[in-house]
Design a protein around this motif. Structure first.
Motif, PDB file in Angstrom:
ATOM      1  N   LEU A 189       0.848  -1.184   0.000  1.00  0.00           N
ATOM      2  CA  LEU A 189       0.000   0.000   0.000  1.00  0.00           C
ATOM      3  C   LEU A 189       0.890   1.242   0.000  1.00  0.00           C
ATOM      4  N   ILE A 190       0.561   2.204  -0.843  1.00  0.00           N
ATOM      5  CA  ILE A 190       1.391   3.397  -0.994  1.00  0.00           C
ATOM      6  C   ILE A 190       0.524   4.635  -0.869  1.00  0.00           C
ATOM      7  N   THR A 191       0.836   5.486   0.100  1.00  0.00           N
ATOM      8  CA  THR A 191       0.097   6.738   0.249  1.00  0.00           C
ATOM      9  C   THR A 191       0.775   7.835  -0.574  1.00  0.00           C
ATOM     10  N   GLY A 192       0.010   8.844  -0.926  1.00  0.00           N
ATOM     11  CA  GLY A 192       0.567   9.915  -1.745  1.00  0.00           C
ATOM     12  C   GLY A 192       1.076   9.404  -3.076  1.00  0.00           C
ATOM     13  N   ALA A 193       0.306   8.495  -3.680  1.00  0.00           N
ATOM     14  CA  ALA A 193       0.799   7.770  -4.858  1.00  0.00           C
ATOM     15  C   ALA A 193       0.421   8.406  -6.184  1.00  0.00           C
ATOM     16  N   SER A 194      -0.102   9.628  -6.166  1.00  0.00           N
ATOM     17  CA  SER A 194      -0.561  10.238  -7.412  1.00  0.00           C
ATOM     18  C   SER A 194       0.548  10.899  -8.216  1.00  0.00           C
ATOM     19  N   SER A 195       1.745  11.030  -7.632  1.00  0.00           N
ATOM     20  CA  SER A 195       2.856  11.653  -8.351  1.00  0.00           C
ATOM     21  C   SER A 195       4.150  11.388  -7.592  1.00  0.00           C
ATOM     22  N   GLY A 196       5.257  11.869  -8.156  1.00  0.00           N
ATOM     23  CA  GLY A 196       6.538  11.866  -7.455  1.00  0.00           C
ATOM     24  C   GLY A 196       6.991  10.519  -6.938  1.00  0.00           C
ATOM     25  N   ILE A 197       7.470  10.508  -5.703  1.00  0.00           N
ATOM     26  CA  ILE A 197       8.035   9.294  -5.107  1.00  0.00           C
ATOM     27  C   ILE A 197       6.986   8.197  -4.999  1.00  0.00           C
ATOM     28  N   GLY A 198       5.755   8.566  -4.639  1.00  0.00           N
ATOM     29  CA  GLY A 198       4.713   7.553  -4.507  1.00  0.00           C
ATOM     30  C   GLY A 198       4.420   6.852  -5.817  1.00  0.00           C
ATOM     31  N   GLU A 199       4.275   7.627  -6.878  1.00  0.00           N
ATOM     32  CA  GLU A 199       4.027   7.046  -8.190  1.00  0.00           C
ATOM     33  C   GLU A 199       5.209   6.188  -8.646  1.00  0.00           C
ATOM     34  N   ALA A 200       6.412   6.718  -8.497  1.00  0.00           N
ATOM     35  CA  ALA A 200       7.603   5.976  -8.927  1.00  0.00           C
ATOM     36  C   ALA A 200       7.749   4.675  -8.156  1.00  0.00           C
ATOM     37  N   THR A 201       7.430   4.701  -6.876  1.00  0.00           N
ATOM     38  CA  THR A 201       7.522   3.494  -6.054  1.00  0.00           C
ATOM     39  C   THR A 201       6.500   2.460  -6.500  1.00  0.00           C
ATOM     40  N   ALA A 202       5.293   2.914  -6.785  1.00  0.00           N
ATOM     41  CA  ALA A 202       4.258   1.996  -7.253  1.00  0.00           C
ATOM     42  C   ALA A 202       4.686   1.303  -8.544  1.00  0.00           C
ATOM     43  N   ARG A 203       5.222   2.062  -9.460  1.00  0.00           N
ATOM     44  CA  ARG A 203       5.637   1.491 -10.739  1.00  0.00           C
ATOM     45  C   ARG A 203       6.798   0.514 -10.552  1.00  0.00           C
ATOM     46  N   ARG A 204       7.756   0.873  -9.686  1.00  0.00           N
ATOM     47  CA  ARG A 204       8.919  -0.002  -9.479  1.00  0.00           C
ATOM     48  C   ARG A 204       8.540  -1.298  -8.782  1.00  0.00           C
ATOM     49  N   LEU A 205       7.724  -1.215  -7.753  1.00  0.00           N
ATOM     50  CA  LEU A 205       7.353  -2.424  -7.025  1.00  0.00           C
ATOM     51  C   LEU A 205       6.441  -3.311  -7.853  1.00  0.00           C
ATOM     52  N   ALA A 206       5.574  -2.712  -8.650  1.00  0.00           N
ATOM     53  CA  ALA A 206       4.743  -3.523  -9.543  1.00  0.00           C
ATOM     54  C   ALA A 206       5.608  -4.256 -10.560  1.00  0.00           C
ATOM     55  N   ALA A 207       6.657  -3.588 -11.040  1.00  0.00           N
ATOM     56  CA  ALA A 207       7.576  -4.223 -11.989  1.00  0.00           C
ATOM     57  C   ALA A 207       8.323  -5.385 -11.343  1.00  0.00           C
ATOM     58  N   SER A 208       8.451  -5.354 -10.018  1.00  0.00           N
ATOM     59  CA  SER A 208       9.119  -6.439  -9.295  1.00  0.00           C
ATOM     60  C   SER A 208       8.174  -7.587  -8.974  1.00  0.00           C
ATOM     61  N   GLY A 209       6.920  -7.460  -9.370  1.00  0.00           N
ATOM     62  CA  GLY A 209       5.967  -8.543  -9.182  1.00  0.00           C
ATOM     63  C   GLY A 209       5.050  -8.393  -7.985  1.00  0.00           C
ATOM     64  N   HIS A 210       5.110  -7.256  -7.316  1.00  0.00           N
ATOM     65  CA  HIS A 210       4.245  -7.034  -6.159  1.00  0.00           C
ATOM     66  C   HIS A 210       2.894  -6.456  -6.591  1.00  0.00           C
ATOM     67  N   ARG A 211       1.900  -6.698  -5.767  1.00  0.00           N
ATOM     68  CA  ARG A 211       0.579  -6.094  -5.959  1.00  0.00           C
ATOM     69  C   ARG A 211       0.593  -4.737  -5.263  1.00  0.00           C
ATOM     70  N   VAL A 212       0.328  -3.681  -5.981  1.00  0.00           N
ATOM     71  CA  VAL A 212       0.385  -2.347  -5.381  1.00  0.00           C
ATOM     72  C   VAL A 212      -1.008  -1.748  -5.325  1.00  0.00           C
ATOM     73  N   VAL A 213      -1.262  -1.034  -4.232  1.00  0.00           N
ATOM     74  CA  VAL A 213      -2.526  -0.321  -4.070  1.00  0.00           C
ATOM     75  C   VAL A 213      -2.179   1.144  -3.834  1.00  0.00           C
ATOM     76  N   LEU A 214      -2.626   1.990  -4.740  1.00  0.00           N
ATOM     77  CA  LEU A 214      -2.293   3.404  -4.706  1.00  0.00           C
ATOM     78  C   LEU A 214      -3.369   4.185  -3.963  1.00  0.00           C
ATOM     79  N   GLY A 215      -2.936   5.026  -3.037  1.00  0.00           N
ATOM     80  CA  GLY A 215      -3.874   5.875  -2.316  1.00  0.00           C
ATOM     81  C   GLY A 215      -3.510   7.338  -2.454  1.00  0.00           C
ATOM     82  N   ALA A 216      -4.498   8.189  -2.679  1.00  0.00           N
ATOM     83  CA  ALA A 216      -4.294   9.638  -2.778  1.00  0.00           C
ATOM     84  C   ALA A 216      -5.656  10.301  -2.894  1.00  0.00           C
ATOM     85  N   ARG A 217      -5.659  11.617  -2.766  1.00  0.00           N
ATOM     86  CA  ARG A 217      -6.914  12.359  -2.930  1.00  0.00           C
ATOM     87  C   ARG A 217      -7.284  12.503  -4.405  1.00  0.00           C
ATOM     88  N   ARG A 218      -6.285  12.569  -5.282  1.00  0.00           N
ATOM     89  CA  ARG A 218      -6.556  12.749  -6.713  1.00  0.00           C
ATOM     90  C   ARG A 218      -6.887  11.387  -7.333  1.00  0.00           C
TER      91      ARG A 218
END
Length: 246
Positions: A13-42
């Motif tokens: 689970l990643i908070t603040g995932a709509s841009s920047g570090i949160g977005e980049a982390t989501a993309r990297r961990l998903a590429a590693s085979g993890h299930r990612v859940v993005l959370g943000a107001r946007r």
């Protein structure tokens, strides 16, 4: 000797995932085979990112999230748990940085930093800790800052919130035997964080430093490193900054 390798397909689970570090982390961990859940107001933005990850073969979900609300954080975590059956990693990334001199008395901005940068982290911990305790495993990654290691003019309150993140993380680590806790302290990083600076002079000064900033993907890579370690290896702290940063 047996190495506790752990799961290679974690629910993250990643908070603040709509841009920047949160977005980049989501993309990297998903590429590693993890299930990612993005959370943000946007919600439109995290929905688009999740769709792009899915199109690339990754597994991603999204859920509206306001980290200043414990109820919202609880719903975010519950939705992920109901979908995937477990929560392995929480990346407490959401943060704000409206820098200003203390004498400017921007009290509303001080309170906003306290609410997002400190309470948001605590809300995340409160929401996932019972699940991770029940699983007897889990990993909380808290995003601090090099401003949590030093204090500069205009950054007094921001630094205070990041010092707090490091203190909370260390306390949680010492209280835990099954739970891993990592603090990641980025230096100058390309993101939208500086966009929240309302003091025009300070914003211009920070903008002038951005030419040395590292990409958010560098922080995502560091988080991926910490998450991928065996269960009996806890990477407690990572400081990552541009080579040119003083």
């Amino acid at each position: 000797m047996t190495v506790k390798t752990g799961r290679t397909d974690k629910t993250v689970l990643i908070t603040g995932a709509s841009s920047g570090i949160g977005e980049a982390t989501a993309r990297r961990l998903a590429a590693s085979g993890h299930r990612v859940v993005l959370g943000a107001r946007r919600t439109d933005r995290i929905a688009a990112i999740a769709k792009e990850i899915q199109a690339g073969g990754g597994t991603a979900g999204h859920h509206e999230l306001d980290v200043t609300s414990l109820e919202s954080m609880g719903s975010f975590v519950q939705a992920a748990h109901e979908t995937y059956g477990r929560v392995d990693v929480l990346v407490n990334n959401a943060g704000v940085m409206p820098l200003s001199m203390l004498e400017a008395l921007r009290v509303d901005e001080w309170n906003r930093m306290i609410d997002v940068n400190i309470r948001g982290v605590l809300h995340g911990i409160a929401a996932v800790l019972p699940l991770m305790r029940a699983q007897r495993a889990g990993h909380i990654v808290n995003i601090a800052s090099v401003s949590g290691l030093r204090v500069d003019p205009t950054a007094a309150v921001y630094s205070a919130t990041k010092f707090a993140v490091r203190a909370i993380s260390e306390g949680l680590r010492q209280e835990s035997r099954d739970l891993r806790v990592t603090v990641v302290s980025p230096g100058m990083t390309r993101s939208e964080l500086a966009d929240g600076i309302t003091d025009t002079d300070v914003r211009a000064a920070v903008g002038g430093l951005m030419d040395i900033a590292i990409p958010a993907a560098a922080i995502g890579e560091a988080i991926n490193y910490a998450v991928s370690q065996p269960l009996d290896v806890d990477v407690n702290e990572i400081v990552i900054r541009p080579t040119a940063q003083g």
